[in-house]
Each structure stands twice: as structure tokens, then as C-alpha cells.
Design a protein around this motif. Structure first.
Motif, mmCIF file in Angstrom:
data_model
loop_
_atom_site.group_PDB
_atom_site.id
_atom_site.type_symbol
_atom_site.label_atom_id
_atom_site.label_comp_id
_atom_site.label_asym_id
_atom_site.label_seq_id
_atom_site.Cartn_x
_atom_site.Cartn_y
_atom_site.Cartn_z
ATOM 1 N N PRO A 134 71.391 47.339 10.373
ATOM 2 C CA PRO A 134 72.635 47.276 11.168
ATOM 3 C C PRO A 134 72.895 48.518 12.020
ATOM 4 O O PRO A 134 73.510 48.424 13.092
ATOM 5 N N SER A 135 72.411 49.677 11.564
ATOM 6 C CA SER A 135 72.656 50.911 12.316
ATOM 7 C C SER A 135 71.961 50.928 13.674
ATOM 8 O O SER A 135 72.333 51.712 14.556
ATOM 9 N N VAL A 136 70.968 50.055 13.850
ATOM 10 C CA VAL A 136 70.269 49.994 15.140
ATOM 11 C C VAL A 136 71.209 49.451 16.213
ATOM 12 O O VAL A 136 71.073 49.759 17.396
ATOM 13 N N GLY A 137 72.179 48.640 15.784
ATOM 14 C CA GLY A 137 73.191 48.155 16.708
ATOM 15 C C GLY A 137 72.754 47.005 17.599
ATOM 16 O O GLY A 137 73.292 46.835 18.702
ATOM 17 N N VAL A 138 71.789 46.209 17.137
ATOM 18 C CA VAL A 138 71.342 45.063 17.929
ATOM 19 C C VAL A 138 71.492 43.787 17.101
ATOM 20 O O VAL A 138 71.295 43.785 15.891
ATOM 21 N N LYS A 139 71.831 42.691 17.793
ATOM 22 C CA LYS A 139 71.971 41.407 17.121
ATOM 23 C C LYS A 139 71.141 40.308 17.764
ATOM 24 O O LYS A 139 71.090 39.191 17.261
ATOM 25 N N THR A 140 70.506 40.632 18.882
ATOM 26 C CA THR A 140 69.664 39.660 19.575
ATOM 27 C C THR A 140 68.357 40.326 20.000
ATOM 28 O O THR A 140 68.267 41.562 20.071
ATOM 29 N N VAL A 141 67.368 39.482 20.292
ATOM 30 C CA VAL A 141 66.089 39.995 20.771
ATOM 31 C C VAL A 141 66.273 40.724 22.101
ATOM 32 O O VAL A 141 65.682 41.786 22.336
ATOM 33 N N ALA A 142 67.125 40.180 22.959
ATOM 34 C CA ALA A 142 67.368 40.813 24.263
ATOM 35 C C ALA A 142 67.931 42.225 24.089
ATOM 36 O O ALA A 142 67.542 43.164 24.809
ATOM 37 N N LEU A 144 67.474 44.156 21.483
ATOM 38 C CA LEU A 144 66.414 45.008 20.937
ATOM 39 C C LEU A 144 65.441 45.436 22.029
ATOM 40 O O LEU A 144 65.030 46.601 22.085
ATOM 41 N N VAL A 145 65.086 44.517 22.905
ATOM 42 C CA VAL A 145 64.178 44.844 24.007
ATOM 43 C C VAL A 145 64.796 45.918 24.892
ATOM 44 O O VAL A 145 64.137 46.894 25.279
ATOM 45 N N GLU A 169 53.417 42.966 17.060
ATOM 46 C CA GLU A 169 52.622 43.330 18.235
ATOM 47 C C GLU A 169 52.546 42.184 19.240
ATOM 48 O O GLU A 169 52.535 42.401 20.450
ATOM 49 N N MET A 170 52.506 40.943 18.746
ATOM 50 C CA MET A 170 52.525 39.798 19.662
ATOM 51 C C MET A 170 53.867 39.732 20.388
ATOM 52 O O MET A 170 53.933 39.437 21.584
ATOM 53 N N PHE A 171 54.937 40.017 19.667
ATOM 54 C CA PHE A 171 56.278 40.067 20.265
ATOM 55 C C PHE A 171 56.356 41.153 21.331
ATOM 56 O O PHE A 171 56.845 40.920 22.450
ATOM 57 N N LEU A 172 55.874 42.348 21.006
ATOM 58 C CA LEU A 172 55.954 43.468 21.939
ATOM 59 C C LEU A 172 55.144 43.196 23.206
ATOM 60 O O LEU A 172 55.576 43.537 24.317
ATOM 61 N N GLU A 173 53.991 42.559 23.023
ATOM 62 C CA GLU A 173 53.167 42.225 24.191
ATOM 63 C C GLU A 173 53.874 41.199 25.069
ATOM 64 O O GLU A 173 53.880 41.309 26.299
ATOM 65 N N ALA A 174 54.493 40.206 24.427
ATOM 66 C CA ALA A 174 55.196 39.168 25.184
ATOM 67 C C ALA A 174 56.423 39.725 25.897
ATOM 68 O O ALA A 174 56.761 39.304 27.011
ATOM 69 N N ALA A 175 57.092 40.693 25.257
ATOM 70 C CA ALA A 175 58.317 41.267 25.819
ATOM 71 C C ALA A 175 58.043 42.436 26.760
ATOM 72 O O ALA A 175 58.973 42.941 27.399
ATOM 73 N N LYS A 176 56.789 42.877 26.815
ATOM 74 C CA LYS A 176 56.407 44.010 27.662
ATOM 75 C C LYS A 176 57.211 45.258 27.324
ATOM 76 O O LYS A 176 57.805 45.923 28.166
ATOM 77 N N VAL A 177 57.213 45.572 26.015
ATOM 78 C CA VAL A 177 57.965 46.721 25.542
ATOM 79 C C VAL A 177 57.184 47.376 24.404
ATOM 80 O O VAL A 177 56.239 46.775 23.864
ATOM 81 N N ARG A 178 57.561 48.570 24.023
ATOM 82 C CA ARG A 178 56.850 49.297 22.978
ATOM 83 C C ARG A 178 57.802 49.728 21.869
ATOM 84 O O ARG A 178 58.944 50.105 22.124
ATOM 85 N N MET A 218 71.052 43.426 6.761
ATOM 86 C CA MET A 218 70.055 43.341 7.818
ATOM 87 C C MET A 218 70.575 42.375 8.876
ATOM 88 O O MET A 218 71.334 41.450 8.556
ATOM 89 N N ALA A 219 70.134 42.567 10.110
ATOM 90 C CA ALA A 219 70.484 41.644 11.183
ATOM 91 C C ALA A 219 69.242 40.826 11.528
ATOM 92 O O ALA A 219 68.176 41.383 11.790
ATOM 93 N N ALA A 220 69.377 39.486 11.509
ATOM 94 C CA ALA A 220 68.260 38.609 11.842
ATOM 95 C C ALA A 220 68.286 38.306 13.333
ATOM 96 O O ALA A 220 69.298 37.808 13.858
ATOM 97 N N LEU A 221 67.160 38.567 14.005
ATOM 98 C CA LEU A 221 67.111 38.386 15.460
ATOM 99 C C LEU A 221 66.319 37.143 15.870
ATOM 100 O O LEU A 221 66.665 36.478 16.849
#
Length: 324
Positions: A134-142, A144-145, A169-178, A218-221
Motif C-alpha cells: 500500500p505504501s507504493v500508492g498505486v491501485k492500477t496497472v496504469a 504503477l507504469v 518481465e513479460m509485463f515490463l516488456e509489454a508496458a515498455k517500462v523498467r 496488499m493492493a491487487a493490480l
């Protein structure tokens, strides 16, 4: 020895071999069966193995005992099975990554799962859930990206080449992020790392993290499969979140026997595996643990694994995965 005598001798040998195989099939299993699993209790392969063992034991009238041998990305269990007597009473259930990824990651001169094991059946498939502290402060994939593009974000996995690592890693490649990978020795410490906030996020087993999600810890994305999880239908799929409809990061659970196991015994094992996995009660119980029951033939298992190898090989090469 003339040609006719030679043919007769060869025919006699062939008949003896067939008779021996048939006898072994009829006698199988003459003693309790061991089923090795390379993951700790509670993982998808462990849950599937225990349910399968329970039902198989009822069918063959012998105890089927599950033995957990975690380590080396599930390879330790596969190695132990490969070295056992090929009499059909030692089996192993592994994620497909043991065959599709581990040979490129864990170099071992005396063990090759593709050479030393025989595929019996794909028993089922499973996916992973992307969760963040939860401390990351994200609730969606968008979200997080966007956060990963703006600064450092970390993710945990149970080690190089395991499903959680590959799904991320498949997610990161698809989202073009690291995001920075923090590997742990198994899924349990990886889960604990995200739960404590030591690491930001991770793709982890849905049944394991869902109670923490429901408790707000935990937050599920997203889930990595192409269809929503029956355990959490409200959580979008990765394909939906990234608007990439063909994106599917699920994994197979493969039942194998040592190389040299008689074809008649492999055929009997395959028959029993398909019988167990077609049982409505088994399918429902596995679905309650986020596992989709399959129960393929040995030939189908090989075709599935060939396709998975082609999918993951470029990912492994891109990441430069290797553990000596």
C-alpha cells in the motif's frame, strides 16, 4: 545364422519386450508412489500435486505420497525424480519453466530435464497476481507504469526464471517500462518482502496473496492470465489493463516420469492422469485454488512445452539469466 533364423530371433525378442512392458503395466504400481514437487506447501504445484495424489491413490489402490523438495527454481525435485528407478513409482510435478527456462538458467552437466524425464501429462495451468505494498500508492496497472517511469520501483520474485519473475518481465516488456528485480530464495520470502514493504511489488501466487489483499495489506493490480481469476473476478487481467488482448502469461503444471519408464507404464499413467483431471470435483477444487485443470496426453504435453520454449527463450536471452 541365416536370415530366417535372424528374423525369428528378432521377433522373439520383440515379443518378450512387449510382454515385459504389458506385465509391468498390469503390475503398476506394485508399491507406493512418490510424487516430488519442487515448491513449498501452498504453491500451485503443491496444491495440484496433493489433490492429484489423493485421487490417483484411490484409483490405483496404492498410497501416493507427495514430497516437497524446493530449490533451484523447482529443479531439485526434477533432478531427484530423474535419478530414480524408472518403474513408474517415482514422479515429479513441475511448472513448465523447469523445462522451458531452467536449462538455460541453471547449468548442470549431469541433468537435462528434456533428456532425463518423460512427459506424462499437463495436469493444469495457473497464473500470478500483480500486487504492491500500500505504501507504493498505486491501485492500477496504469498508476504503477506511471510511477515506474517517474522513479525507481522494485519487484520481488522467488528467484531467477521462476513464474513470478517471468510474468513481471513479460509485463515490463509489454508496458515498455523498467522495475528493479529483487530475487529471493523461494516464493514465501518474496511474498513476505512485499507484505512488509521491503520490496514494492511482485507477481505472486493468487491464493497466497489474496487474503492479504482482502485485509488491505496488499493492493491487487492485475492477474497474468488472459481470463479473470475465479477467486478475484474484480481484478482485471494484464491484457485488459494494458489493452493488449493477446497478452497471456500463464504457466503449465507438467507431470513427468524418469527416462526409461516403460511406454506401457507411461500410457497407464497418462490414462490415470486424464481420468483424475476430468473429475468434476477435482476441477472445482482446483478452480478454488486458481488452477485450471487440463489433463493432456503425453503428445499434447510435448507440443505445449515446445510452444512455451519458443515463447520464453528470447525473454531469457534478453535478460541474460544464468545461475552457475
Amino acid at each position: 545364422m541365416n536370415t530366417l533364423t535372424t528374423f525369428r530371433a528378432a521377433g522373439a525378442i520383440a515379443l518378450l519386450a512387449l510382454a515385459a512392458g504389458a506385465a509391468q503395466s498390469q503390475a503398476w504400481p506394485a508399491k507406493p508412489v512418490r510424487l516430488f514437487v519442487g515448491s513449498p506447501p501452498g504453491a500451485p504445484s503443491d496444491i495440484t500435486a496433493r489433490l492429484f495424489a489423493e485421487q490417483l491413490g484411490k484409483l490405483v489402490k496404492q498410497p501416493v505420497v507427495v514430497e516437497n523438495r524446493p530449490g533451484a527454481g523447482n529443479s531439485l525435485a526434477a533432478m531427484a525424480a530423474a535419478k530414480a528407478d524408472p518403474d513408474g513409482t517415482t514422479l515429479v510435478l513441475s511448472p513448465d519453466t523447469v523445462l522451458t527456462v531452467n536449462p538455460q538458467v541453471y547449468k548442470s552437466g549431469d541433468f537435462d530435464p528434456k533428456r532425463d524425464l518423460v512427459n506424462v501429462s499437463v495436469l493444469g495451468s495457473f497464473s500470478q497476481m500483480l500486487v504492491c505494498h500500500p505504501s507504493v500508492g498505486v491501485k492500477t496497472v496504469a498508476e504503477l507504469v506511471a510511477k515506474a517511469k517517474a522513479g525507481r520501483v522494485t519487484y520481488a520474485s522467488g528467484g531467477p526464471g521462476v513464474p513470478g519473475h517471468l510474468a513481471t518481465e513479460m509485463f515490463l516488456e509489454a508496458a515498455k517500462v523498467r522495475m528493479d528485480h529483487i530475487p529471493y530464495r523461494g516464493p514465501a520470502p518474496a511474498t513476505q518482502a512485499v507484505l512488509s514493504g521491503e520490496v514494492d511489488c511482485g507477481f505472486l501466487a493468487t491464493p497466497t496473496v489474496l487474503p492479504q489483499v482482502k485485509a488491505g495489506k496488499m493492493a491487487a493490480l492485475a492477474v497474468s492470465s488472459s481470463t479473470p481469476s475465479p477467486l478475484a473476478p474484480e481484478v482485471p487481467t494484464l491484457a485488459q489493463a494494458l489493452r493488449q488482448p493477446h497478452l497471456d502469461v500463464s504457466f503449465r503444471l507438467v507431470l513427468q516420469a524418469p527416462k526409461g519408464t516403460a511406454p506401457a507404464v507411461v500410457a497407464e499413467l497418462e490414462k490415470r492422469a486424464r481420468e483424475v483431471m476430468a473429475t468434476p470435483d477435482v476441477r472445482t477444487r482446483l478452480q478454488n485454488h486458481d488452477v485450471v485443470a487440463i489433463g493432456s496426453s503425453s503428445t499434447q504435453a510435448q507440443a505445449v512445452l515446445d510452444a512455451e520454449m519458443a515463447r520464453w527463450e528470447p525473454v531469457v536471452k534478453r535478460l541474460g539469466l544464468k545461475v552457475e
